[in-house]
Design an enzyme around this catalytic site. Structure first.
Site, PDB file in Angstrom:
ATOM      1  N   GLY A  44       0.818  -1.222   0.000  1.00 39.22           N
ATOM      2  CA  GLY A  44       0.000   0.000   0.000  1.00 39.22           C
ATOM      3  C   GLY A  44       0.845   1.263   0.000  1.00 39.22           C
ATOM      4  N   CYS A  45       1.931   1.235   0.750  1.00 38.82           N
ATOM      5  CA  CYS A  45       2.802   2.416   0.847  1.00 38.82           C
ATOM      6  C   CYS A  45       3.551   2.647  -0.463  1.00 38.82           C
ATOM      7  CB  CYS A  45       3.771   2.268   2.010  1.00 38.82           C
ATOM      8  SG  CYS A  45       2.905   2.165   3.600  1.00 38.82           S
TER       9      CYS A  45
END
Length: 157
Positions: A44-45
């Site tokens: 996600g990052c």
């Protein structure tokens, strides 16, 4: 609880991925997108960082700069930047000196368990150092577009 719009950005002094000290005063004079994210090189990052990377020209065309913020080490930030060709600075906040006052660190659910950690959040800071928009508990998909829309709208008002 995230910090509220209209609040000055808390005073801070943190190191960026190059080991340079960055303070709240360094951000004044330009719009700043400050996004807090849990961990370098996680799915996600990485998606979020790459979205900011891919839209950086649009952010800059609105007179803004981007800073990422996490608890990761300078070395971890350097590796993340190199691997993803990130063209903006990442700030290291291992002691949560800025994350805590922003409300971007605290209890969250992870795989059904309550844990303490970074709450993915974004803060839009005006050239005077005042937070003008807050996105607490960011969902990555479509987020950069929402930031761009808010930035453009605030500049018209």
């Amino acid at each position: 609880m995230s910090i509220q719009p209209g609040t000055p950005l808390p005073a801070f002094s943190l190191q960026d991925d190059q080991g340079h000290t960055v303070t709240d005063k360094d951000l004044k004079g330009r719009w700043t997108v400050l996004y807090a994210y849990p961990k370098d090189s996680t799915p996600g990052c990485t998606t979020e960082a790459c979205d900011f990377r891919d839209n950086l020209a649009r952010v800059q065309s609105l007179g803004a700069q981007v800073y990422g913020l996490s608890r990761d080490s300078l070395k971890s930030h350097q590796n993340f930047i190199a691997k993803q060709s990130l063209p903006f600075r990442l700030l290291s906040d291992p002691d949560c000196a800025l994350l805590n006052p922003l409300g971007a660190f605290g209890k969250k659910l992870m795989y059904g368990k309550e844990v303490q950690g970074i709450i993915r959040s974004t803060f839009l800071v005006d050239p005077k150092g005042v937070i003008r928009h807050v996105w607490p508990k960011v969902s990555v998909k479509g987020h950069v577009e929402a930031v761009l829309e808010a930035l453009a709208a605030l500049q018209k008002s």
